[in-house]
Design an enzyme around this catalytic site. Structure first.
Site, PDB file in Angstrom:
ATOM      1  N   LYS A 100       1.965  -4.522  -0.048  1.00 13.06           N
ATOM      2  CA  LYS A 100       2.658  -5.421  -0.314  1.00 13.06           C
ATOM      3  C   LYS A 100       3.881  -6.465   0.877  1.00 13.06           C
ATOM      4  CE  LYS A 100       3.526  -3.679  -4.041  1.00 13.06           C
ATOM      5  NZ  LYS A 100       2.482  -2.424  -3.615  1.00 13.06           N
ATOM      6  N   THR A 101       4.506  -4.571   1.267  1.00 10.47           N
ATOM      7  CA  THR A 101       5.446  -4.593   2.156  1.00 10.47           C
ATOM      8  C   THR A 101       4.929  -5.280   3.083  1.00 10.47           C
ATOM      9  OG1 THR A 101       6.959  -3.264   1.053  1.00 10.47           O
ATOM     10  CG2 THR A 101       7.715  -3.695   3.854  1.00 10.47           C
ATOM     11  N   THR A 194       5.153  -2.120  -8.600  1.00  8.30           N
ATOM     12  CA  THR A 194       4.142  -2.022  -8.835  1.00  8.30           C
ATOM     13  C   THR A 194       3.572  -2.057 -10.645  1.00  8.30           C
ATOM     14  OG1 THR A 194       5.203  -0.172  -8.835  1.00  8.30           O
ATOM     15  CG2 THR A 194       3.961   0.210  -7.115  1.00  8.30           C
TER      16      THR A 194
HETATM   17  N1  LIG Z   1      -4.813  -5.678   4.990  1.00  7.68           N
HETATM   18  C1  LIG Z   1      -4.168  -4.704   5.623  1.00  7.68           C
HETATM   19  N2  LIG Z   1      -4.302  -4.500   6.707  1.00  7.68           N
HETATM   20  C2  LIG Z   1      -4.253  -3.775   7.656  1.00  7.68           C
HETATM   21  N3  LIG Z   1      -3.281  -2.794   7.135  1.00  7.68           N
HETATM   22  C3  LIG Z   1      -3.066  -2.850   6.351  1.00  7.68           C
HETATM   23  C4  LIG Z   1      -2.968  -3.837   5.753  1.00  7.68           C
HETATM   24  N4  LIG Z   1      -2.393  -3.754   4.110  1.00  7.68           N
HETATM   25  C5  LIG Z   1      -1.174  -2.213   3.850  1.00  7.68           C
HETATM   26  N5  LIG Z   1      -1.698  -2.010   5.132  1.00  7.68           N
HETATM   27  C6  LIG Z   1      -0.994  -0.822   6.190  1.00  7.68           C
HETATM   28  O1  LIG Z   1      -1.345   0.660   4.767  1.00  7.68           O
HETATM   29  C7  LIG Z   1       1.167   0.960   5.145  1.00  7.68           C
HETATM   30  C8  LIG Z   1       0.774  -0.012   3.653  1.00  7.68           C
HETATM   31  O2  LIG Z   1       1.098  -0.760   3.074  1.00  7.68           O
HETATM   32  P1  LIG Z   1       2.454  -1.446   2.310  1.00  7.68           P
HETATM   33  O3  LIG Z   1       2.627  -2.895   2.521  1.00  7.68           O
HETATM   34  O4  LIG Z   1       3.749  -0.715   2.891  1.00  7.68           O
HETATM   35  O5  LIG Z   1       1.982  -1.387   1.193  1.00  7.68           O
HETATM   36  P2  LIG Z   1       3.139  -1.271  -0.361  1.00  7.68           P
HETATM   37  O6  LIG Z   1       4.097  -2.245   0.133  1.00  7.68           O
HETATM   38  O7  LIG Z   1       2.407  -2.288  -1.223  1.00  7.68           O
HETATM   39  O8  LIG Z   1       3.326  -0.060  -0.531  1.00  7.68           O
HETATM   40  C9  LIG Z   1       1.186  -0.512   5.815  1.00  7.68           C
HETATM   41  O9  LIG Z   1       1.976   0.453   6.966  1.00  7.68           O
HETATM   42  C10 LIG Z   1      -0.056  -0.433   7.047  1.00  7.68           C
HETATM   43  O10 LIG Z   1      -0.087   0.327   7.492  1.00  7.68           O
HETATM   44 MG   LIG Z   2       6.316  -1.153   0.209  1.00 11.14          MG
END
Ligand SMILES: Nc1ncnc2c1ncn2[C@@H]1O[C@H](COP(=O)(O)OP(=O)(O)O)[C@@H](O)[C@H]1O
Ligand SMILES: [Mg+2]
Length: 379
Positions: A100-101, A194
């Site tokens: 998401k981030t 979430t």
């Molecule tokens: N679609 C994607 N392709 C490549 N790497 C990804 C992808 N989604 C997430 N990641 C990796 O996973 C890590 C965690 O994702 P993040 O965006 O922080 O998740 P969330 O915000 O949903 O908890 C990121 O730093 C990135 O390195």
């Molecule tokens: Mg996040």
């Protein structure tokens, strides 16, 4: 006996809140021996945060998977750019670690916009959110993580900001109260949560797009593992990649963490290339099983089966038996166990499926409620 190579433990930050050492120290009574390793927690820990700096995708093309969401974004970004307008507000929801981030960052990069990062709990006082809105310039992206944790006052300040691009400020007290409306530049709010169900309808309805992020398939995770290994200069063959991808619980954050752990193991053992054997033995060292379950997941399933006869059992009772709080069980453990078809949510509580009995090497009682029976019954 399980031996954790010292270099591997040493590679983790000793102050790491979710690290191996501190998590066992902090584990509650009733947790499995040694506590949850946190290797498989989808929640971000400080060492993820450090390595994320290099691993975050920098464009939509580099963002792997989530095809539907990506296609929608590609179109909307192109359209907004051609009209030189800010993109409509977007809400991303789904379990932690699914990107998401990362997606919010990618959108800002693609829009060539400045991104302001914030989170629900950090916007506690009215002046926090007013200050944040005040900094915005035309076309900026405002990212609010954990947006379900915004308090009522912050949420109400946000409504006119996202609907009319204005802040309503009140001055004075009682009869002398005056409201002033200050215009804001057009910006894009990206919210992430979430727990979409905890968001008020009023807030949810104000987003132009509401996108649910899905767990990743093994081929998608394999691409992510390959990309991460490349960035970290780790030599890994396709079999090594696939073993890591298949144990990463459908979650890129976990895939990246497993890559780092396997690298530490390979370095310690002086293996030049991560192949199937190296990956398998390294992950066994961390007690990550074939499906990506760890000891706590397996303990949860065996409590459900042995203590509660396979269910149905309420989440509170299940969490108490596990020695965890029910939020953690609901956010961290359950989504993946449901995704694997090991647990079902029913109106009367959680139920273990025949697949869960099978995974633990137990025989399901006749007539056990199951979604997956069709698949599992295949020869
Ligand atoms: N679609 C994607 N392709 C490549 N790497 C990804 C992808 N989604 C997430 N990641 C990796 O996973 C890590 C965690 O994702 P993040 O965006 O922080 O998740 P969330 O915000 O949903 O908890 C990121 O730093 C990135 O390195
Ligand atoms: Mg996040």
């Amino acid at each position: 006996m399980t031996i954790v190579p010292s270099s591997v433990n040493g590679a983790l930050d000793p102050d790491d809140e979710n690290g191996i050492k501190s998590s066992s120290r902090k584990s509650k009574a009733g947790s499995p021996a040694g506590g949850r390793s946190e290797v498989l927690s989808a929640k971000e820990n400080p060492s993820d945060r450090r390595s994320d700096l290099n691993l975050r995708p920098q464009s939509l093309a580099e963002y792997i998977g989530q095809e539907r969401t990506r296609a929608m974004l590609e179109m909307s970004i192109a359209a907004a750019k051609s009209r030189t307008e800010a993109l409509d507000h977007i809400l991303f929801y789904g379990p932690p670690g699914l990107g998401k981030t990362s997606l919010a960052n990618v959108i800002a990069i693609e829009m060539r916009a400045k991104i302001h990062l914030s989170s629900g709990p950090s916007l506690e006082r009215p002046r926090d959110i007013i200050g944040l809105l005040h900094q915005l310039e035309e076309g900026d992206v405002l990212f609010i993580d954990e947006i379900h944790r915004l308090n009522r006052i912050a949420e109400e300040l946000l409504y006119p900001a996202i609907e009319d691009f204005a802040i309503d400020l009140t001055a004075g007290k009682g009869h002398a109260t005056r409201t002033m409306r200050l215009p804001l530049p057009r910006f894009t709010l990206i919210g992430a949560t979430t727990k979409a169900a905890m968001l008020s309808n009023a807030l949810r309805d104000r987003f132009g797009f509401v996108c649910r992020l899905e767990f990743y398939s093994i081929p998608e995770l394999s691409k992510i593992v390959k990309r991460t290994a490349g960035i970290l200069s780790i030599e890994m063959n396709d079999q090594g990649v696939e073993i890591i991808a298949s144990r990463a619980r459908g979650t890129p954050r976990i895939a990246n963490r497993l890559v780092r752990l396997v690298r530490d193991y390979a370095q310690y053992k002086e293996h030049k290339v991560v192949d199937a054997d190296v990956a398998r033995v390294a992950l066994e060292t961390y007690q990550v099983d074939m499906q990506g379950l760890d000891p706590t997941d397996r303990k949860l399933l065996s409590i459900l089966i042995d203590t509660y006869g396979g269910g149905p059992v309420g989440i509170e009772a299940l969490a108490a038996s596990l020695g965890e709080d029910s939020d953690t069980v609901e956010d961290v453990y359950e989504p993946f166990l449901i995704q694997c078809g090991f647990i079902q949510r029913t109106p009367r509580g959680r139920v273990a499926t025949a697949a869960a009995y099978g995974h633990l090497g137990k025989t399901a009682p006749h007539g056990q409620l199951t979604l997956k029976l069709g698949n599992d019954a295949e020869p």
